[in-house]
Design an enzyme around this catalytic site. Structure first.
Site, PDB file in Angstrom:
ATOM      1  N   SER A 130       0.838  -1.195   0.000  1.00 12.70           N
ATOM      2  CA  SER A 130       0.000   0.000   0.000  1.00 12.70           C
ATOM      3  C   SER A 130       0.873   1.245   0.000  1.00 12.70           C
ATOM      4  CB  SER A 130      -0.885   0.004   1.247  1.00 12.70           C
ATOM      5  OG  SER A 130      -1.488   1.272   1.405  1.00 12.70           O
ATOM      6  N   TYR A 141      -2.995  -1.184  10.386  1.00 12.17           N
ATOM      7  CA  TYR A 141      -3.087  -1.703   9.022  1.00 12.17           C
ATOM      8  C   TYR A 141      -1.864  -1.295   8.204  1.00 12.17           C
ATOM      9  CZ  TYR A 141      -4.328  -1.675   4.077  1.00 12.17           C
ATOM     10  OH  TYR A 141      -4.298  -1.828   2.712  1.00 12.17           O
ATOM     11  N   LYS A 167       1.396  -3.629   6.396  1.00 12.33           N
ATOM     12  CA  LYS A 167       1.879  -3.577   5.009  1.00 12.33           C
ATOM     13  C   LYS A 167       3.390  -3.343   5.004  1.00 12.33           C
ATOM     14  CE  LYS A 167      -1.561  -4.783   3.257  1.00 12.33           C
ATOM     15  NZ  LYS A 167      -1.858  -5.701   2.179  1.00 12.33           N
TER      16      LYS A 167
END
Ligand SMILES: NC(=O)c1ccc[n+]([C@@H]2O[C@H](COP(=O)([O-])OP(=O)(O)OC[C@H]3O[C@@H](n4cnc5c(N)ncnc54)[C@H](O)[C@@H]3O)[C@@H](O)[C@H]2O)c1
Length: 236
Positions: A131, A157, A161
């Site tokens: 991301s 989150y 990544k």
């Protein structure tokens, strides 16, 4: 013929990747646990059914959790994939602040499982869905690959990544045969030209355009526009 194992294939990006990979002439083994995809009647998710209709090709589908090493091992044993495209993840930034352990277990656990099973079966190619959030607070634009990563990832989150990219780097250093590519998506918008597949999350969308689409088709009554002191005509 080359076979790609695609995780998260019933999701938004995974379903489009699956179409592209099939169109490019590869076999696909698709997996998804449908935590964020409509699972349908239990046999095959509607997104997978539609991928088959769009491409005219069969997709082998398994509803499994990619963290589950035994199930992943069974699939490698049966289908002998040549490469892995790892798209599956939990992806809601706000939710990840409330349930960080679930995010770390799912997003990091699934990559670890895949890398371990790939090693067992001597599979040496993986494409990872990362991301743009790994860049954290943007220091300059346009962002290029020299831009620092991981310094200011602000939510669990985003950290998953970044950590997954680091895991891939470490594994590639240890195993010179392994080739890994991390695709740092920004916020993709749009749908397949057939209109058959697009973003269709379970529960309220976490992305603005997906939310707008659900209002447009009448699934949600309205879109709330937030803010009152921004430098815009009406402050929103
Ligand atoms: N959509 C974006 O704006 C965006 C931006 C940057 C990165 N990404 C990344 O791209 C990937 C795909 O995003 P998306 O927008 O298609 O999300 P999505 O939620 O539509 O697709 C992810 C799919 O993975 C499945 N899944 C999740 N955990 C799983 C597990 N343990 N086992 C099996 N299946 C599992 C979900 O059911 C879902 O169908 C994710 O890795 C996400 O982090 C997305």
């Amino acid at each position: 013929m080359t076979t790609a194992l695609i995780t998260g294939a019933a999701g938004y990006i995974g379903s489009h990747i699956t179409v592209a990979v099939l169109d490019a002439g590869y076999n696909v083994v698709a997996v998804d646990n449908c935590v964020n995809a409509i699972s349908g009647d239990g046999t095959i998710p509607p997104a997978i059914q539609r991928i088959q209709e769009i491409t005219g090709k069969a997709v082998i589908f398994y509803k499994i959790d990619v963290v589950d090493k035994d199930r992943v091992r069974e699939i490698f044993s049966k289908h002998k994939p040549d490469c892995v495209i790892h798209v599956a993840a939990l992806k809601k930034m706000g939710e990840s602040v409330d349930i960080p352990l679930e995010y770390h277990c799912n997003n990091i656990g699934s990559l670890l499982t895949l890398l371990e099973v790939m090693k067992e079966f001597n599979v040496t190619k993986i494409i990872y869905s990362s991301s743009s959030l790994v860049y954290g607070n943007i220091e300059y634009i346009p962002i290029d690959e020299r831009h620092p990563v991981g310094k200011s990832c602000t939510n669990p989150y985003a950290k998953t990544k970044y950590f997954c990219e680091e895991i891939l780097k470490d594994t590639c250093v240890a195993n010179k045969d392994l080739t890994a590519v991390a695709l740092r998506y920004f916020s993709p918008v749009g749908a397949h030209e057939s209109g058959q597949i697009g973003e269709d999350p379970v529960g309220p969308p976490s992305q603005l355009v997906a939310f707008i689409c659900q209002v447009a088709i009448g699934r949600r009554p309205q879109l709330n526009v937030f803010g009152n002191d921004f430098n815009t005509a009406d402050g929103t």
